[in-house]
Write an enzyme that holds these catalytic residues in place. Structure first.
Site, short mmCIF file in Angstrom:
data_model
loop_
_atom_site.label_atom_id
_atom_site.label_comp_id
_atom_site.label_asym_id
_atom_site.label_seq_id
_atom_site.Cartn_x
_atom_site.Cartn_y
_atom_site.Cartn_z
N GLY A 47 0.79 2.67 4.44
CA GLY A 47 0.09 1.55 4.22
C GLY A 47 0.49 0.39 5.00
O GLY A 47 1.43 1.01 6.35
N ALA A 48 -0.54 0.24 5.77
CA ALA A 48 -0.80 -0.80 7.07
C ALA A 48 0.21 -1.59 7.34
O ALA A 48 0.79 -1.26 8.61
CB ALA A 48 -2.39 -1.06 7.04
N ARG A 89 -2.85 8.39 13.70
CA ARG A 89 -3.76 7.45 12.13
C ARG A 89 -4.27 6.37 11.88
O ARG A 89 -4.58 5.28 13.65
CB ARG A 89 -2.79 6.91 11.26
CG ARG A 89 -2.08 8.34 10.20
CD ARG A 89 -1.68 7.19 8.91
NE ARG A 89 -2.89 7.85 8.07
CZ ARG A 89 -2.99 7.15 6.32
NH1 ARG A 89 -1.72 6.56 6.06
NH2 ARG A 89 -3.39 7.72 5.17
N GLN A 197 -1.19 7.44 -4.98
CA GLN A 197 -0.11 6.38 -4.95
C GLN A 197 -0.01 5.44 -5.97
O GLN A 197 0.94 4.63 -5.81
CB GLN A 197 -0.92 6.01 -2.90
CG GLN A 197 -0.72 6.52 -2.17
CD GLN A 197 -2.29 6.86 -1.21
OE1 GLN A 197 -2.81 7.57 -1.93
NE2 GLN A 197 -2.03 6.99 -0.75
N ASP A 238 -6.67 -2.02 4.41
CA ASP A 238 -6.46 -1.78 6.51
C ASP A 238 -6.57 -2.07 7.57
O ASP A 238 -6.12 -1.69 8.52
CB ASP A 238 -6.24 -0.41 5.97
CG ASP A 238 -5.87 0.69 4.89
OD1 ASP A 238 -5.97 0.59 3.73
OD2 ASP A 238 -4.51 1.15 5.09
N LYS A 249 -7.69 2.07 0.68
CA LYS A 249 -8.15 3.35 0.33
C LYS A 249 -9.30 3.84 -0.70
O LYS A 249 -10.11 2.92 -1.29
CB LYS A 249 -7.08 3.24 -0.34
CG LYS A 249 -6.94 4.54 -1.48
CD LYS A 249 -6.43 6.22 -0.53
CE LYS A 249 -5.11 5.50 0.57
NZ LYS A 249 -5.36 7.12 1.67
#
Ligand code: MRU
Length: 351
Positions: A47-48, A89, A197, A238, A249
């Site tokens: 999660g950002a 990431r 998720q 994100d 996502k």
């Protein structure tokens, strides 16, 4: 409860191991910035905003790992750790944003300070990022909840709740707020292939909050939108480009397309640190491609579903063009099109 916290005694960064939920709720203790980078890569934390806060604490940890005796040597260790963390990431801009923010404070304020005092500077900035995230999310939830009406059914994609942040959440925070305001709402939870998720994390969170929900597989969303059973679609982001294109996502793009075709509003709920004005459009956002085993590893009745030698592609995010996004909800207010001038204005606006 916070998903990420600093343990002063060790020192260490502690976080919920999201891979274990909903089967088990366990905290994991990470004692080096390399372990933190690994946790981000393996999606122990995801999660950002959550990975932003984790990376900030990871950088603070690098200061305590360092055996440097001079400030320049300590700064070089921070620089190396920043590179490692930023490489973990690529898509969520919060990660680089948080690391850069801590590095800026270290670089600007370290002259004349002792090693211990520089370590304290880095840690305090990381703690500030975590604290601000909680405040931002609560404010954003109020704005987001104003778009959800009593009696609405909404579709939610991925996990954007407390688990994806330090606490409270983005899109799921708005849904939770609407519920706490007494609105009778129902959530259709996209399962969110391939890492699920939605099924694993969002459903678990909604259970904690007492919000009624049904899990749907991602390919059912169009059916529910077309048959008039959904009044709004909510997701996080994100990274948002300067023109309002939203990277989120994988699956968000198809969901937003189906929402627009059925005149259902699609709202992105996004803290301003997720808005990247340096990128003109979403085509410039790096999209992470993860290991095919995440797609191929799914089992049914104890057996792998895919043929043994199957190959797969696994882009973890997609970009939803700004024209499909009805509004972008931030902690400073709700942004409507045209996004280019309006995002610029909201980012520079004082809280
Ligand atoms: O790969 P993940 O699980 O880190 O992706 C998370 C998402 O895409 C979320 O929807 C996003 O971070 C937005 S809200 C916190």
């Amino acid at each position: 409860m916070r998903t990420i916290q600093w343990n002063t005694d060790l020192p260490a960064v502690e976080m919920i191991d999201q891979r274990r939920l909903p089967a088990a709720m366990e905290f994991i203790s990470l004692k080096s910035h390399v372990e933190v980078a690994g946790a981000i890569r393996q999606m122990i934390v995801r999660g950002a905003p959550a990975i932003g806060a984790a990376a900030a604490f990871g950088l603070a940890l690098a200061g305590y790992e360092s055996d440097a005796r001079t400030a320049p040597n300590l700064l070089a260790d921070y620089d190396a750790a920043a590179k490692t963390l930023k490489a973990s990431r690529p898509t969520a801009v919060n990660l680089a944003w948080a690391v850069d923010r801590v590095m800026t404070v270290i670089k600007e304020r370290s002259p004349g300070r002792s090693i211990e005092s520089i370590r304290g500077l880095a840690l305090r900035e990381a703690q500030r990022i975590a604290d601000e995230d909680v405040e931002i999310n609560r404010r954003m939830a109020e704005f987001g909840a104003s778009l959800i009406n009593d009696g609405d059914t909404v579709i939610h994609h991925c996990n954007t709740g407390a688990l994806a942040t330090v606490d409270w959440g983005t899109a799921l925070g708005a849904i939770r707020m609407a519920h706490e305001q007494g609105k009778k709402i129902r959530v259709l939870v996209d399962e969110t292939r391939p890492r699920l998720q939605g099924t694993r994390l969002t459903a678990w969170e909604l259970e904690q909050y007492g919000v009624p929900y049904d899990i749907i597989s991602d390919n059912m969303a169009g059916y529910f939108l077309k048959t008039g059973q959904v009044q709004a679609v909510l997701f996080g982001a994100d990274r948002v480009a300067a023109n309002g294109d939203v990277a989120n996502k994988i699956g968000t793009y198809m969901l937003a397309l189906a929402a627009q075709d059925n005149q259902v509003p699609a709202y992105a709920v996004v803290p301003t640190p997720t808005i990247d004005l340096s990128l003109a459009h979403g085509g410039l956002i790096p999209i992470e491609e993860r290991d095919p085993s995440e797609v191929l590893g799914i089992t049914y009745a104890g057996e792998q579903v895919a043929p043994k030698k199957a190959s797969a592609r696994n882009p973890a995010f997609d970009v939803t063009p700004a024209r499909l996004v009805s509004a972008i909800v931030t902690e400073k207010g709700i942004v409507l099109p045209p996004y280019s001038p309006n995002l610029k204005e909201i980012v520079s606006r004082k809280p």
